[in-house]
Write a protein that holds these residues in place. Structure first.
Motif, PDB file in Angstrom:
ATOM      1  N   UNK A  88      52.110  27.606  39.177  1.00 64.69           N
ATOM      2  CA  UNK A  88      51.450  27.626  37.874  1.00 64.69           C
ATOM      3  C   UNK A  88      50.213  28.496  37.989  1.00 64.69           C
ATOM      4  N   UNK A  89      50.327  29.684  37.417  1.00 60.67           N
ATOM      5  CA  UNK A  89      49.208  30.637  37.490  1.00 60.67           C
ATOM      6  C   UNK A  89      49.145  31.424  36.192  1.00 60.67           C
ATOM      7  N   UNK A  90      48.010  31.340  35.547  1.00 61.88           N
ATOM      8  CA  UNK A  90      47.774  32.168  34.363  1.00 61.88           C
ATOM      9  C   UNK A  90      47.259  33.513  34.849  1.00 61.88           C
ATOM     10  N   UNK A  91      48.039  34.561  34.609  1.00 65.70           N
ATOM     11  CA  UNK A  91      47.651  35.906  35.015  1.00 65.70           C
ATOM     12  C   UNK A  91      46.793  36.519  33.916  1.00 65.70           C
ATOM     13  N   UNK A  92      45.512  36.647  34.203  1.00 64.97           N
ATOM     14  CA  UNK A  92      44.612  37.199  33.189  1.00 64.97           C
ATOM     15  C   UNK A  92      44.902  38.665  32.905  1.00 64.97           C
TER      16      UNK A  92
END
Length: 618
Positions: free
Chosen positions: A382-386
């Motif tokens: 779970x990683x929000x890629x900015x």
């Protein structure tokens, strides 16, 4: 008419008898002086042949006995050397326990490390010992040092074995052979580094293109190209078979022994204390043979191709997967992928040394490491890629320079929701600090991405949802490029979650264990790591004890054989004596009798042949 016996006839008869008696006397004299009943075949043909056979047996027994004594000497010398190594391993284990039981000062750790280094040198010297000008632990290649030191292309120190594993066998009795040597691999390695191909070929004598069942992309169509074994380049041609490939590897002096097993699989066995390292180059033959760590993807469809859309597979809104390759970790953004080919391209151009491709059955994805020493592990993340700011940023970058208005954001991490008030933030570093230290953030972490162009938000819960939202009509999340929802299990959906598989045995040797233990002690490693090395040393000690027991059994058997030879020599010597030795008492009596008989015969003859006047008148 009555025949007259003349004096001449009497004289001739008497002389013949005396000569015969003299010959018998001479023979008796010979028996007395030599102590033997006969010295020529004509004197006793049967006895002479019996003696000849017995003497041949005695000569053979002496030769075998000498060979056995030499073999015992060789094995006992080897046993003495291994006994000293036995003590060194036990001392190394004591040091591992000592270092793990209590914190050590730098001075104490350095002192202990120095002792380990000296013990290592002693083991290395022992491994290169000579006996009568021959290296003891070199197999049958006794004219050169069996062990050398080196440093690989990654800077890792190793010890390499230059001897062979051939047995030196000697004949200790007719048709009976025993081994009187020990090779360095069995003496100093508990396990030998080995890689076995996971894919057997149909025929090792036909070209690889026709004998290998499946060819993963990219492919030259014939496997031509290169790959590396322990840093040594091997060139593959279109006409190579598995057997010619084996021979090329063996001729390359890459510190491995290549063979083809009974299942037609290529097997590489390391002569180093470090494991075999294979690296794919312009050829993909290692992947085709299953000699690199590979994750075999599960079934996700049928008739898959690069153009198969994710939507057609029911995989919409792909997000991220985590790929761990050796010591490297990459969270891969898959949000731009529309087709299966896009996913493969994103993986293959990620900068990791992997090759992702559709399997031969066209039902799923395989991912292979291009380095046999780098295992793969893939998981959901779970990683929000900015979004990228288009320029490089760091902790000191002012927010106003990026057009960011400070405000409040909300983060949902699984069931946990928390807000972060960043109205007082002035720099990117302030933003990261405020998110990472927010109360009850559940382990959420904000970081600058690998390219240094934006901020990413990570959750420690790889199977939970992660969402970044605005609060109160603000634009902080949008301005930071992290306004997003992550709740897809991309790696699971693609069927590639898990760890790679490779039929590989990692080496365990006295040399490497001692080198690594020294490094651990000097670095102040934890108890669990030190005790793990202690357990490894115990396995090597057990292997050494088993070898010593094996050598002891050989020595015991040969001592029994030597005792049998001694008993047999006594029996044969007695047989020879009975057959040809003269009884001196009997010979002396016979000699005296013969001398008396000859003297009497000569006296009688002299009296009988006295001449008279009548003899002359006649």
């Amino acid at each position: 008419m009555v025949a007259r016996v003349s004096n001449l006839m009497l004289a001739e008869r008497m002389l013949r008898n005396i000569q015969r008696d003299l010959a018998d006397l001479a023979k008796t004299h010979e028996q007395f002086s030599s102590g033997r009943l006969f010295s020529k075949p004509s004197e006793n043909p049967f006895g002479f042949m019996t003696s000849l056979r017995v003497r041949e047996l005695l000569t053979s027994q002496h030769r075998y006995a000498s060979t056995v004594e030499g073999a015992i000497s060789n094995l006992e010398f080897s046993e003495t050397l291994l006994g000293s190594v036995n003590g060194i391993i036990q001392r190394s284990q004591e040091m591992a326990i000592l270092a793990s039981n209590s914190p050590m000062s730098d001075t104490a750790a350095s002192s202990l490390g120095e002792e380990l280094r000296q013990l290592f040198e002693e083991v290395f010297s022992t491994a290169n010992s000579q006996n009568a000008g021959r290296y003891v632990f070199a197999g049958t290649r006794t004219d050169r040092k069996p062990f050398e030191r080196g440093v690989d292309e990654l800077g890792q120190a190793y010890v390499v074995y230059r001897g062979n594993t051939d047995e030196h066998r000697v004949e200790v009795d007719q048709g009976i052979l025993v081994t009187d040597n020990m090779n360095g691999l069995e003496a100093f390695f508990a396990k030998i580094g080995t890689i076995r191909a996971g894919v057997p070929v149909s025929d090792p004598t036909t070209t690889l293109l026709t004998s290998v069942p499946n060819v993963p992309p990219p492919s030259n169509g014939d496997f031509s190209g290169t790959f590396k074994v322990n840093g040594t380049t091997i060139t593959v041609t279109a006409t190579d078979t598995l057997e010619t490939l084996r021979d090329k590897i063996n001729q390359a002096n890459a510190d491995v022994v290549a063979s083809v097993d009974s299942l037609n699989r290529l097997v590489l066995q390391s002569n180093r204390t470090t494991q075999v390292r294979l690296e794919e180059g312009t050829s993909n033959v290692l992947q085709a043979l299953g000699m690199l760590p590979t994750i075999q993807g599960t079934l996700i469809g049928a008739g898959l191709s690069d153009t198969t859309t994710l939507a057609a597979m029911g995989l919409t809104g792909m997000e991220a997967m985590r790929i761990e390759l050796g010591d490297e970790t990459l969270d891969l953004d898959l949000s731009s992928a529309n087709t299966l080919g896009d996913v493969l391209t994103l993986i293959n151009t990620s900068g990791l040394g992997v090759n992702a491709y559709i399997n031969a059955n066209q039902t799923g994805i395989n991912i292979t490491s291009l380095d046999s020493n780098k295992d793969i592990e893939i998981s959901d993340t779970r990683r929000v890629f900015g979004n990228s700011f288009g320029i490089g940023i760091d902790n000191s970058m002012p927010l106003f320079a990026l057009g960011i208005t400070p405000g409040v954001i909300e983060i949902q991490n699984d069931g946990l929701i928390f807000q972060v008030d960043m109205t007082s933030a002035n720099t990117i570093g302030d933003v990261l600090h405020m998110i990472n230290t927010a109360p009850n953030n559940g382990g959420v972490e904000a970081v600058i991405n690998a390219n240094g162009t934006g901020i990413d938000i990570l959750s420690p819960y790889h199977s939970a949802s992660l969402e970044v939202r605005e609060v109160g009509g603000g634009t902080m999340a949008f301005d930071l490029g992290i306004l997003d929802i992550q709740n897809k299990s991309s790696a699971s959906d693609l069927g590639v979650v898990g760890e790679s598989l490779l039929d590989q045995t990692k080496p365990e040797s006295v040399f490497q264990s001692m080198l690594e233990l020294e490094e651990m002690i000097r670095a102040g490693n934890q108890e669990s790591q030190l005790m793990s090395k202690h357990s490894e040393l115990q396995r090597e000690l057990d292997a050494l004890l088993a070898l010593r027991a094996k050598g002891g059994t050989r020595v015991s058997n040969m001592r029994n054989l030597l005792s049998n030879f001694q008993d047999r020599e006594v029996f044969l010597t007695e047989m020879l004596s009975n057959n040809e030795d003269a009884d001196l008492a009997e010979v002396i009596v016979r000699l005296q009798t013969q001398q008396t008989s000859i003297n009497a015969a000569m006296q009688s003859g002299a009296n009988l042949l006295q001449n008279s006047l009548l003899n002359f008148l006649r």
